[in-house]
Design a protein around this motif. Structure first.
Motif, PDB file in Angstrom:
ATOM      1  N   GLU A   1      16.425  49.415 -90.229  1.00 58.07           N
ATOM      2  CA  GLU A   1      16.329  50.244 -89.045  1.00 58.07           C
ATOM      3  C   GLU A   1      17.707  50.517 -88.461  1.00 58.07           C
ATOM      4  OE1 GLU A   1      12.164  48.973 -87.091  1.00 58.07           O
ATOM      5  OE2 GLU A   1      13.748  47.451 -87.062  1.00 58.07           O
ATOM      6  N   THR A   2      17.854  51.710 -87.906  1.00 57.33           N
ATOM      7  CA  THR A   2      19.117  52.041 -87.249  1.00 57.33           C
ATOM      8  C   THR A   2      19.138  51.427 -85.858  1.00 57.33           C
ATOM      9  OG1 THR A   2      18.300  54.070 -86.219  1.00 57.33           O
ATOM     10  CG2 THR A   2      19.177  54.253 -88.482  1.00 57.33           C
ATOM     11  N   PHE A   3      20.311  51.384 -85.290  1.00 59.07           N
ATOM     12  CA  PHE A   3      20.469  50.852 -83.934  1.00 59.07           C
ATOM     13  C   PHE A   3      19.606  51.659 -82.963  1.00 59.07           C
ATOM     14  CE2 PHE A   3      22.700  50.280 -79.878  1.00 59.07           C
ATOM     15  CZ  PHE A   3      22.803  48.898 -79.844  1.00 59.07           C
TER      16      PHE A   3
ATOM     17  N   GLN B   1      16.875  53.263 -83.521  1.00 61.87           N
ATOM     18  CA  GLN B   1      15.452  52.950 -83.693  1.00 61.87           C
ATOM     19  C   GLN B   1      15.079  51.644 -83.002  1.00 61.87           C
ATOM     20  OE1 GLN B   1      15.541  53.206 -87.994  1.00 61.87           O
ATOM     21  NE2 GLN B   1      14.282  55.065 -87.971  1.00 61.87           N
TER      22      GLN B   1
ATOM     23  N   SER C   1      20.073  59.639 -79.262  1.00 58.37           N
ATOM     24  CA  SER C   1      20.890  58.515 -78.784  1.00 58.37           C
ATOM     25  C   SER C   1      20.817  58.487 -77.270  1.00 58.37           C
ATOM     26  CB  SER C   1      22.345  58.683 -79.216  1.00 58.37           C
ATOM     27  OG  SER C   1      22.462  58.536 -80.601  1.00 58.37           O
TER      28      SER C   1
END
Length: 158
Positions: free
Chosen positions: A2-4, A6, A48
Motif C-alpha cells: 500500500e502507498t502512504f 492509501q 494527497s
C-alpha cells in the motif's frame, strides 16, 4: 504494498466511520469545509492530503492529529513503531558508551511526563525513534540493543 496515501486514507476512513459519519455528514457538519468528493478521494488514497488539512480533519473527528499520524506510521513501518519497556535499574549495566545518551534521554522523557519516581519506563514509538536519532542508529536497532541487554541480564539473574 500500500502507498502512504492509501494508509492515510484508511486511517481517515476509520476515524469517520468510528464516529458514525457519512461523507455527506462530514460536509454538512463542517459547514462545507470538507467536501464529500475531497474526503472520499483522501480515503481512497487517490488524493494527497496536506498536513494542515489532515490536522483540521483530525480535529473535526476529535482525535489528536499526532495519534492519527502514529496510526499511519504504525501501518507503514510496524517494525519501527514498537513500544519499549525499560527497567531503569538495568540501565546501569549498559556499556558506558551507550549508558550516557540513553540515560539522559530517558531522564528527559520522565521529566516531561512528570514521573520521576519510577523503576520502569515505557518508551513510546516516537520516543524510541527519537532515541535512535540521538544515538545515530535506527529505531529497530535501538530496540534490539536495549532488548538484548534485557535478555542478557535476565540470563545472568537466572
Amino acid at each position: 504494498m500500500e502507498t502512504f496515501a492509501q494508509v492515510v486514507g484508511q486511517v481517515l476512513r476509520k476515524a469517520r466511520l468510528d464516529r458514525g459519519l457519512t461523507l455527506d455528514d462530514v460536509w454538512l457538519r463542517s459547514a462545507g469545509r470538507f467536501k464529500p468528493s475531497s474526503v472520499g478521494g483522501y480515503e481512497r488514497g487517490e488524493r494527497s492530503i496536506s498536513l494542515d488539512r489532515f490536522c483540521l480533519l483530525a480535529a473535526f473527528y476529535a482525535i489528536p492529529a499526532d495519534r492519527m499520524l502514529a496510526q499511519v506510521l504504525e501501518q507503514v513501518n510496524p517494525e519501527g513503531r514498537e513500544q519499549l519497556v525499560i527497567d531503569l535499574n538495568e540501565l546501569t549495566k549498559l556499556q558506558s558508551s551507550d549508558a550516557g545518551w540513553v540515560s539522559e534521554y530517558i531522564n528527559d522523557v520522565l521529566t516531561e511526563r512528570g514521573d520521576l519516581v519510577t523503576d520502569v519506563v515505557t518508551l513510546r514509538s516516537g520516543d524510541v525513534e527519537a532515541l535512535g536519532l540521538l544515538g545515530g542508529i535506527k529505531s529497530p536497532a535501538v530496540i534490539d540493543k536495549l532488548r538484548s541487554k534485557e535478555a542478557r541480564t535476565r540470563k545472568e539473574d537466572a
